[in-house]
Design a protein around this motif. Sequence first.
Motif, PDB file in Angstrom:
ATOM      1  N   LEU A  45      39.318  39.512  44.334  1.00 36.15           N
ATOM      2  CA  LEU A  45      39.577  40.833  43.764  1.00 36.15           C
ATOM      3  C   LEU A  45      40.798  40.788  42.858  1.00 36.15           C
ATOM      4  N   TYR A  46      41.840  40.101  43.288  1.00 38.37           N
ATOM      5  CA  TYR A  46      43.022  39.967  42.441  1.00 38.37           C
ATOM      6  C   TYR A  46      42.682  39.174  41.177  1.00 38.37           C
ATOM      7  N   ALA A  47      41.865  38.147  41.322  1.00 35.73           N
ATOM      8  CA  ALA A  47      41.456  37.373  40.155  1.00 35.73           C
ATOM      9  C   ALA A  47      40.681  38.241  39.170  1.00 35.73           C
ATOM     10  N   LEU A  48      39.838  39.114  39.696  1.00 32.96           N
ATOM     11  CA  LEU A  48      39.071  40.019  38.832  1.00 32.96           C
ATOM     12  C   LEU A  48      40.006  40.964  38.076  1.00 32.96           C
ATOM     13  N   LEU A  49      40.997  41.501  38.763  1.00 32.60           N
ATOM     14  CA  LEU A  49      41.968  42.364  38.104  1.00 32.60           C
ATOM     15  C   LEU A  49      42.629  41.644  36.929  1.00 32.60           C
ATOM     16  N   THR A  50      43.068  40.432  37.162  1.00 31.59           N
ATOM     17  CA  THR A  50      43.790  39.710  36.113  1.00 31.59           C
ATOM     18  C   THR A  50      42.867  39.298  34.968  1.00 31.59           C
ATOM     19  N   GLU A  51      41.625  38.979  35.283  1.00 31.45           N
ATOM     20  CA  GLU A  51      40.683  38.608  34.229  1.00 31.45           C
ATOM     21  C   GLU A  51      40.360  39.796  33.324  1.00 31.45           C
ATOM     22  N   PRO A  56      49.283  41.775  36.279  1.00 29.98           N
ATOM     23  CA  PRO A  56      49.983  43.050  36.490  1.00 29.98           C
ATOM     24  C   PRO A  56      51.464  42.929  36.126  1.00 29.98           C
ATOM     25  N   ASP A  57      52.056  44.051  35.730  1.00 29.45           N
ATOM     26  CA  ASP A  57      53.487  44.067  35.441  1.00 29.45           C
ATOM     27  C   ASP A  57      54.304  43.951  36.724  1.00 29.45           C
ATOM     28  N   ARG A  58      53.763  44.485  37.808  1.00 27.10           N
ATOM     29  CA  ARG A  58      54.384  44.365  39.129  1.00 27.10           C
ATOM     30  C   ARG A  58      53.270  44.170  40.148  1.00 27.10           C
ATOM     31  N   THR A  59      53.470  43.241  41.045  1.00 28.90           N
ATOM     32  CA  THR A  59      52.438  43.008  42.049  1.00 28.90           C
ATOM     33  C   THR A  59      53.057  42.537  43.356  1.00 28.90           C
ATOM     34  N   LEU A  67      43.818  41.322  60.018  1.00 24.63           N
ATOM     35  CA  LEU A  67      43.096  42.268  59.176  1.00 24.63           C
ATOM     36  C   LEU A  67      43.353  41.949  57.706  1.00 24.63           C
ATOM     37  N   GLY A  68      42.694  42.688  56.827  1.00 28.74           N
ATOM     38  CA  GLY A  68      42.804  42.413  55.408  1.00 28.74           C
ATOM     39  C   GLY A  68      44.175  42.729  54.839  1.00 28.74           C
ATOM     40  N   ASP A  69      44.606  41.907  53.898  1.00 30.14           N
ATOM     41  CA  ASP A  69      45.888  42.121  53.225  1.00 30.14           C
ATOM     42  C   ASP A  69      45.821  43.356  52.326  1.00 30.14           C
ATOM     43  N   ILE A  70      46.998  43.871  51.978  1.00 34.53           N
ATOM     44  CA  ILE A  70      47.101  44.991  51.046  1.00 34.53           C
ATOM     45  C   ILE A  70      47.601  44.449  49.712  1.00 34.53           C
ATOM     46  N   ILE A  71      46.875  44.759  48.645  1.00 35.26           N
ATOM     47  CA  ILE A  71      47.248  44.337  47.304  1.00 35.26           C
ATOM     48  C   ILE A  71      47.791  45.537  46.546  1.00 35.26           C
ATOM     49  N   GLU A  72      48.999  45.393  46.007  1.00 38.65           N
ATOM     50  CA  GLU A  72      49.551  46.386  45.088  1.00 38.65           C
ATOM     51  C   GLU A  72      49.687  45.728  43.724  1.00 38.65           C
ATOM     52  N   ALA A  73      49.043  46.311  42.725  1.00 39.44           N
ATOM     53  CA  ALA A  73      49.099  45.770  41.369  1.00 39.44           C
ATOM     54  C   ALA A  73      49.327  46.926  40.407  1.00 39.44           C
ATOM     55  N   GLU A  74      50.400  46.844  39.632  1.00 44.10           N
ATOM     56  CA  GLU A  74      50.804  47.966  38.776  1.00 44.10           C
ATOM     57  C   GLU A  74      50.765  47.553  37.310  1.00 44.10           C
ATOM     58  N   TYR A  75      50.134  48.402  36.502  1.00 45.19           N
ATOM     59  CA  TYR A  75      50.043  48.187  35.066  1.00 45.19           C
ATOM     60  C   TYR A  75      50.773  49.309  34.345  1.00 45.19           C
ATOM     61  N   LEU A 131      40.340  51.631  33.611  1.00 44.90           N
ATOM     62  CA  LEU A 131      41.585  51.284  32.926  1.00 44.90           C
ATOM     63  C   LEU A 131      41.307  50.353  31.751  1.00 44.90           C
ATOM     64  N   ARG A 132      40.365  49.455  31.916  1.00 42.39           N
ATOM     65  CA  ARG A 132      40.011  48.553  30.814  1.00 42.39           C
ATOM     66  C   ARG A 132      39.529  49.348  29.604  1.00 42.39           C
ATOM     67  N   ALA A 133      38.771  50.420  29.827  1.00 39.52           N
ATOM     68  CA  ALA A 133      38.272  51.246  28.722  1.00 39.52           C
ATOM     69  C   ALA A 133      39.421  51.827  27.918  1.00 39.52           C
ATOM     70  N   LEU A 134      40.418  52.381  28.598  1.00 35.65           N
ATOM     71  CA  LEU A 134      41.554  52.977  27.891  1.00 35.65           C
ATOM     72  C   LEU A 134      42.304  51.925  27.095  1.00 35.65           C
ATOM     73  N   ARG A 135      42.461  50.752  27.666  1.00 37.04           N
ATOM     74  CA  ARG A 135      43.178  49.680  26.963  1.00 37.04           C
ATOM     75  C   ARG A 135      42.372  49.181  25.767  1.00 37.04           C
ATOM     76  N   ALA A 136      41.054  49.023  25.951  1.00 32.91           N
ATOM     77  CA  ALA A 136      40.212  48.526  24.867  1.00 32.91           C
ATOM     78  C   ALA A 136      40.173  49.502  23.693  1.00 32.91           C
ATOM     79  N   LEU A 137      40.228  50.799  23.991  1.00 32.35           N
ATOM     80  CA  LEU A 137      40.175  51.828  22.954  1.00 32.35           C
ATOM     81  C   LEU A 137      41.557  52.228  22.459  1.00 32.35           C
ATOM     82  N   ASP A 138      42.590  51.579  22.972  1.00 37.16           N
ATOM     83  CA  ASP A 138      43.969  51.838  22.579  1.00 37.16           C
ATOM     84  C   ASP A 138      44.318  53.322  22.724  1.00 37.16           C
ATOM     85  N   LEU A 139      43.959  53.879  23.876  1.00 37.02           N
ATOM     86  CA  LEU A 139      44.228  55.287  24.163  1.00 37.02           C
ATOM     87  C   LEU A 139      45.442  55.398  25.084  1.00 37.02           C
TER      88      LEU A 139
END
Length: 385
Positions: A45-51, A56-59, A67-75, A131-139
């Motif tokens: 999942l983290y790899a997908l985010l980065t691809e 991320p600017d902060r992670t 149990l499952g780890d918690i991922i925090e990734a901030e853009y 989020l990818r849509a907003l970045r791709a459209l430069d919005l």
Amino acid sequence: MHDLDRIARWTRDHLDDQLTDLRRLVERESPSDDKPLLDAAADDLYALLTERLGEPDRTRRHRQDGLGDIIEAEYTGAGAAPALVTVVGHYDTVWPAGTLAELPFAVRDGKVTGPGVFDMKAGLAQGVWALRALRALDLPRPTVRFVLNGDEELGSPLSRPFIERGTEDAVATLVLEPGGEWGIKAGRKGIGIFTVTAAGVEAHAGLDPTKGASAVHGLAEVVGQLTAAADLERGTSVNIGMISGGTARNVIAGRAECLIDIRVTDRAEAERMDTVLAGLYATDPRVTLTVSGEWNRPPMTPGPAGRELFALADAVATAIRGPLAELHVGGGSDANYVAALGRPVLCGMGATGDGAHARHEHVIAADIPDRTAVTAGTLLRLAGA
């Protein structure tokens, strides 16, 4: 072209890409109780985010035992003083390892199937692509903080404090749980998970019937008291999900217990049910009762800020496709914890479909782009655009 029209067209043009990522997530099995599989799913999942979004600017990855780890990734956002929006989702599922072999990922007759596809891996993919849509459209876009956990299906016992901290400075929280038709979940019930244990006195049912005190009989009285306390008009349901006890047909039972699920719409009903639980009794004084458990999730009741957030998302959805249904449901999610702190939150930003926790679980493929567009458009508006 209007910004929301541009977003909707872009997400529709990229449906196949979203399905590719959804397949990737579904085929990475992640049962809540399988730590090695959860770790592998979190890695991917983290790899997908980065691809899709870059590093991320902060992670931070909060490692958890068992149990499952918690991922925090901030853009970081783009625009004048971008606000912070927290996007919450879970990558664990209720499906045991090996289910994928029986229910493989498939797209057939307009439906996408596979273990966890509806609850909630489609939502994860949609959140990334919004989020990818907003970045791709430069919005314009807010700063987006993803908080992704791997224990939601167990009640988020370890991730709850991270979710609460991760939303405290956000102007809004969007939870990527599945939606319902063309709607968003603005309210959810609180959930109480309790166990009542009865301890009696064992004796031979034929030779010494008066010397025994049946825990099973006492528990049967308790079941009646609990079910009588349900009040569906007030939104309170009580379900006795399992009963066990006794050792043999001809033995007066020395022990019995029942597992209880209680759902309430507000705190007042939770307090009333606390009083009911505290007052449970068996008519035979030799039978003692013990109540254990807790309110696993508080009710999600929208306040003024929550209603304002829904209105914003509704305006976005109306421009893209049509007005949203404001849904109030009995199931709980991590949105309950955010709402209980008085913070604006919307749940059900994810997929349209059906069959959560069931073998007919599926997502409506044609709805994926529009629901991704609603999330993207909501982020756009929260950025002040």
